[in-house]
Motif scaffolding. Sequence first.
Motif, PDB file in Angstrom:
ATOM      1  N   TRP A  50       9.841 -20.048   9.669  1.00 28.80           N
ATOM      2  CA  TRP A  50       9.484 -20.648  10.957  1.00 28.80           C
ATOM      3  C   TRP A  50      10.403 -20.189  12.085  1.00 28.80           C
ATOM      4  CZ3 TRP A  50       4.867 -22.630  10.803  1.00 28.80           C
ATOM      5  CH2 TRP A  50       4.377 -23.057   9.573  1.00 28.80           C
ATOM      6  N   LEU A  87       5.280 -33.332  15.855  1.00 32.34           N
ATOM      7  CA  LEU A  87       5.396 -32.207  16.789  1.00 32.34           C
ATOM      8  C   LEU A  87       4.710 -32.530  18.104  1.00 32.34           C
ATOM      9  CD1 LEU A  87       5.934 -29.316  17.703  1.00 32.34           C
ATOM     10  CD2 LEU A  87       4.071 -28.545  16.223  1.00 32.34           C
ATOM     11  N   ARG A 123       3.617 -20.629  15.582  1.00 30.89           N
ATOM     12  CA  ARG A 123       4.776 -20.861  14.724  1.00 30.89           C
ATOM     13  C   ARG A 123       6.056 -20.923  15.554  1.00 30.89           C
ATOM     14  NH1 ARG A 123       3.216 -16.909   9.636  1.00 30.89           N
ATOM     15  NH2 ARG A 123       1.134 -17.786   9.334  1.00 30.89           N
ATOM     16  N   GLN A 126       6.512 -24.499  16.498  1.00 33.15           N
ATOM     17  CA  GLN A 126       7.059 -25.231  15.363  1.00 33.15           C
ATOM     18  C   GLN A 126       8.539 -24.922  15.186  1.00 33.15           C
ATOM     19  OE1 GLN A 126       6.415 -27.648  13.612  1.00 33.15           O
ATOM     20  NE2 GLN A 126       6.974 -27.457  11.462  1.00 33.15           N
TER      21      GLN A 126
END
Length: 651
Positions: A50, A87, A123, A126
């Motif tokens: 990540w 998130l 990503r 994230q």
Amino acid sequence: MSTLVIVGAGPRGAGLLERIAANSAELLPADSPLHVHLVDPYPPGAGRIWRHDQSPLLRMNSMAEDVTMFTDERSTIEGPVRPGPSLAEWASGQEEFAPYLEVADPDVREELRTLAPTDFPTRRAQSAYLDWVFRRAVADLPAHITVTVHRDTVHEITGPADGPQLVRLTDRTLTADHVTLTIGHLDSTPDPRYAPMAEFAARHGRFHLPPAFSADTDLSGIAPGEDLILRGLGLAFVDLVSLLTEGRGGRFEETGGGLVYRPSGQEPVIHVGSRRGVPYHSKTDYRLQGPPAPLPRYFDQAAVDGVLARSGPLELRRDFWPLMAKEIGFGHYHELFHAHPERTTVRWEDFLAAYDRLDWYSPTLAQLITTAVPDPADRLDFEHLDHPLAGLELGSAEELQQYLRDYITDDAARRADSAHSADLGAFLALLSLFVQLPRVMASGRLTARSVDEELDGWWFGFFSYLASGPPGFRLRQLLALSEAGVVRFLGAGITVEADEATGTFRAASPTVPGRTVTATALIEGYLPKHALSRTKAQVLRHLHTTGRITEEIVRDDEHTHHSGLLTISPGDSRILDPALDGAPHPRRTALGPHTSSRAAVAFARPRTNSPGFRQTDAVARVILRDLAAAAPAAGPPARPVTAGLASAAAS
């Protein structure tokens, strides 16, 4: 002062640190200081998979509201629940949560600023969330627990079972009372099954890529216009196609006739097929339309206890799957009857009373469902879902292209239409199975063949196909790529052979009998499966070659299965040490997908009682109890750093 070394500072390492902070008030007195070393060459929180440093084209396959690193009221853990933002909540800057404005990358800041709860983030987004989670975990530690981050690699772990552990990094050795391996998704040398194709490609100057993590692949060896066979239609396929199309300058454009792909001219021609021949089902982008089903109902602790109490060897498909299937069916039909009653013919209470009494595969249940749910599109048929092209034979490649375009169009439309929210009900019930599945996996009651072919083979593949598919827009992009001729479908059950005479790869599928596709490049489009005997992780390789860890081997009179996983004790995740006659090592634990727990997920959907969170909490409590009871290791403590600082190795 006690010392803990956590090898791997990605999401699982950060999650372990958060659980240490949550449990420390109960288990580690203030007069027992602890210093924690986190070691990872990649950024803490995000780790390798990540990290921010990857293509912005790569996306998560979960909506922003479905990603959390925190426990909640549904978590059945021994330690305290410490709620935190998903998130989506973090990106919104709600309440006390850190806002997106602190993120350095302006493109990620803008993405987070406009991120909707039902969006599928990049990503990189994230990565920003995980960076914040790590820094929050450090900030939440009490004053007697300090942290140093080393952007480095662990090469060796040595030391007696009853004494200090020596953890050798590139330029220093750490002394620890306890070591935990949280090293996440790992590389291995390619499985021997891929060696013949790799050797063939090397002999003939062709391109061959074994299973690999998409963000780390080098695709520059594939020429524009080159015919490429891509074997696999899962998540790796989605990423690879994005990198080979948009990543080479192509673009998607919305037109009056729908989404269109404008090639750059740098793309290869991608011929794609797999065992099923169709892509993973995309994620839904809506919410339940009815009340949540009260899960579990059929695959609960009592039901699993009942199966485990049977005499003789057990099999997943024969003994557990009927209960699992019935649980998924309950989630599906609960949503259908409550949200869309006009498509049913009986009252829910009457349907459920009969459903409760019947086995999933009984003809009487099949008749009940047929009567109560008139439209076959509203019924749950696992066998058809698993093999949608079974028995299909088409007359030409063009017939296949159109057939699969129609299939993908219908699937994408269904997943975007809340009229089919029963699919989401089934998905949530599918997730609920993982409350009890770890007990099945750890029971030691499954036959070796069942673990090999059914658990590690069929089940995890079927789960991913149903539950871990891409966002819906990826299927619409796939349609546009097919219309543009950049992607060509091969069908189901594909075989790939090497033709020495022409130096080419040749693919065929029974979906179009007699058709053969020739290519000069081959990609095995699967996520790599780690195997301890072939690991590239230096610390695991050293422990394995010195006989301090062992690969999980399941065997019986008829079958032997080498899973490739690091064997740990099911209850406390201690590493089983051959040098201790296979007993758990008192100073070494391990978490993650490389272990026999098979817990691959480090973050989870909120309010699903994540098995990963349960395991991480349990290990944190084991470590803290051990450290509170043990004498501190020799050696001075390293300089502590705060959450915002980078690396002891770099200082």
